[in-house]
Design a protein around this motif. Structure first.
Motif: not given
Length: 612
Positions: A289-295, A310-322, A364-369
């Protein structure tokens, strides 16, 4: 000490306006009352705790109200409304079908139906959990349900519609109640908390709403349990401990560990989760479910699909951008596959730990940015051969590919298939292939440079062992192959030399690989290109290859030979030698021996032997 009333009873809806999450049904019922088109039987079905019985009570109170409001709500002041609120109404009757499910109970109900209402216009009979009635009780109820008295209205409520007889369903207007959304539950809980003087944050309310699984009654029960544990000042951590819910922070920290390739941290985190008593299957489901929310967070315009504060939505967006999108897709595939195979695993813990290690090694094999774009020089077509000697053309390959052997380094860009075999060997292993590296531009003459665009037969044979690995590890699109295809058609010897490589690509399918490696090739040249025909043993095998595999085989073979002007065809292997049928029976063997050997035939005739 005052009498305590649980929130599920204290805040039970008493009007259509206070009904949560069932606006369409409420509006339909109000319209039917306003227009005077009341049915004699209704069926309310849906999950638990979504307001079926509450809606039935509101509807029953409304049709008997003497002074309804302009919005078709019960007034609460007339005798009918007051008697219902005080529990002494003789117009509204409730029957629990779970404990009154026999024929005698239905007969008593039918006797009661004949009595007209004392106050109001209708006698309303609410039968809860109607699916619990026996078959005999259902059949006894059919006639009364189909033709009740004019003053009788039946409202049946059930959580299992499929257990109700079709003959009952056909006599009722059916209303399907939906699960209540997380946002609606949170809004209602916020009102309840304000009424009870409880301070609670949105994160805690969302945890309770998710735990309720769309049931408002469950949400209010969990809210009471939380308040009993935390008091009037509810903290997010206390809610997680009380409800035994996995914290979102575990999922965030695990994804950060995956992106760093830190499998040790991932395994330790999983061990900590198990030590706290969480179910391993629930853990892997929460990670999916976490990976689904990141997508969803990474894709624009899909915020409505995130039922989070809203606080969690912002946190998901921040991690999804990376997180690269390809990493999220592959990770979701790993977790869902792990979840589906969990119950069949002999060692469930090892099954999940292996999935966590795969996620770590993948990260480890994929760039994080972000995914790095492929340079344009890596897919540029090779320069055309010059007719006359000319000044040296510009070199399109990166400098690392044309450096001397002692300075060669691995390159990041993907090289095209049209480059010569020496460059391919340098790209794969610059140390072991130093003698085959390309000369520097300064050491080459102008007449030698056009020859680089062609592959010699010797260079093809040397590079054949590595071209298969290059195709498997660096897939290219059809457009890239078309761009990089040489102008001249490949020679027949090159086509035959690459055929074993095509067979090795299907080693995971032994029968197909054996068929490809044992066949003979027939190569002929036509206007559109080279036609390569391979053979199968029978018509059924030919039809199967043409319908299922020919397009895939042709695409992989084109990548190996570096040309899109190569076409595969299938033919049936001719029967050069007609095999004689095998003889098993002794009598048949004797007959054959007599036909082929005259001496044996004469001996059998002279001795009058029986060969049957």
């Amino acid at each position: 000490m005052s009498e305590y009333i649980v929130s599920a009873r204290k805040y039970r809806p008493d009007s259509f306006e206070s009904l949560i999450g069932q606006d369409t049904i409420a509006q339909t019922l109000k319209n039917s009352i306003l227009r005077g088109k009341l049915a004699h039987a209704y069926l309310f079905c849906g999950p638990r705790g979504v307001g079926k019985t509450s809606t039935a009570r509101i509807f029953a109170k409304m049709i008997n109200c003497s002074n309804p409001t302009a919005d078709m709500e019960p007034c609460g002041e007339c005798e009918s409304c007051k008697s219902f609120a005080e529990g002494r109404s003789y117009c509204i009757h409730e029957l629990d079908a779970a404990s009154n499910n026999g024929v005698e109970d239905i007969k008593n109900l039918m006797d009661q139906v004949r009595i007209p209402p004392q106050v109001g216009r209708y006698s309303v009979y609410i039968i809860d959990e109607v699916h619990m009635l026996s078959s005999a009780a259902f059949n006894a109820f059919l006639k009364t349900l189909e033709e009740p008295p004019a003053h009788a209205i039946f409202i049946l409520a059930t959580t299992e519609k499929h257990k109700v007889l079709p003959t009952i369903l056909s006599r009722c207007q059916t209303y399907d109640f939906n699960r209540i959304s997380v946002d609606d539950i949170v809004r209602n809980l916020r009102k309840v908390a304000a009424g009870e003087g409880v301070r609670i944050d949105d994160e805690s309310l969302h945890v309770i709403a998710h735990k309720a699984d769309g049931a408002m009654r469950d949400a209010l029960t969990i809210f009471d349990q939380t308040v009993a544990f935390c008091g009037t000042d509810v903290k997010y951590k206390d809610v997680l401990d009380n409800l035994n819910v996995l914290d979102y922070e575990y999922s965030f920290s695990l994804v950060d560990a995956f992106l760093k390739g830190d499998h040790a941290t991932a395994l330790l985190t999983f061990d900590e989760i198990l030590a706290k008593g969480f179910n391993a299957l629930h853990f892997i489901a929460a990670l999916s479910s976490h990976f689904r929310d990141l997508i969803v967070s990474r894709s624009g315009g899909l915020d409505a699909l995130l039922e989070l504060p809203e606080s969690l939505k912002q946190k998901y967006k921040e991690q999804a951008s990376r997180c690269p999108l390809a990493f999220l897709y592959d990770s979701l595939a790993i977790t869902t596959q792990c979840e589906s195979g969990y119950r069949a695993a002999v060692n469930p813990r090892l099954h999940i730990e292996f999935a966590l290690m795969k996620l770590s090694f993948q990260g480890a094999n994929v760039p994080s940015d972000a995914v790095k774009a492929v340079p344009e020089a890596s897919v540029a077509p090779a320069p055309a051969p010059a007719v006359k000697p000319a000044p040296a053309p510009a070199v399109h390959a990166p400098a690392a590919q044309i450096a001397p052997a002692h300075e060669a380094a691995p390159v990041a860009a993907t090289a095209s298939l049209s480059q010569d075999s020496s460059a391919s060997l340098t790209r794969e292993n610059p140390e072991t292939t130093a003698p085959l590296t390309r000369e520097t531009p300064e050491s080459q003459t102008a007449s030698e440079k056009p020859a680089r665009t062609r592959r010699s037969r010797a260079s093809r044979s040397v590079a054949s062992g590595l071209s298969l690995k290059k195709v498997m590890e660096e897939p290219q699109t059809e457009e890239a192959v078309l761009q990089n295809a040489p102008a001249a058609l490949p020679e027949d010897e090159a086509l035959k030399a690459h055929w074993p490589e095509l067979a090795r690509m299907y080693e995971s399918k032994p029968r197909l690989a054996s068929m490809l490696s044992s066949t003979e090739l027939d190569i002929r040249e036509e206007d559109k290109g080279k036609i390569v025909t391979f053979q199968v043993v029978n018509e059924a095998q030919k039809d199967w290859v043409e319908s299922k595999l020919l397009h895939e085989l042709e695409g992989n073979y084109r990548k190996l030979v570096g040309s899109v002007s190569v076409y595969l065809r299938v033919d049936i292997k001719p029967d050069d030698e007609v095999q004689s049928p095998k003889i098993y029976m002794p009598s048949d063997q004797a007959k054959e021996l007599m036909e082929t050997n005259s001496e044996v035939r004469n001996l059998i005739v002279d001795l009058d032997l029986d060969v049957r």
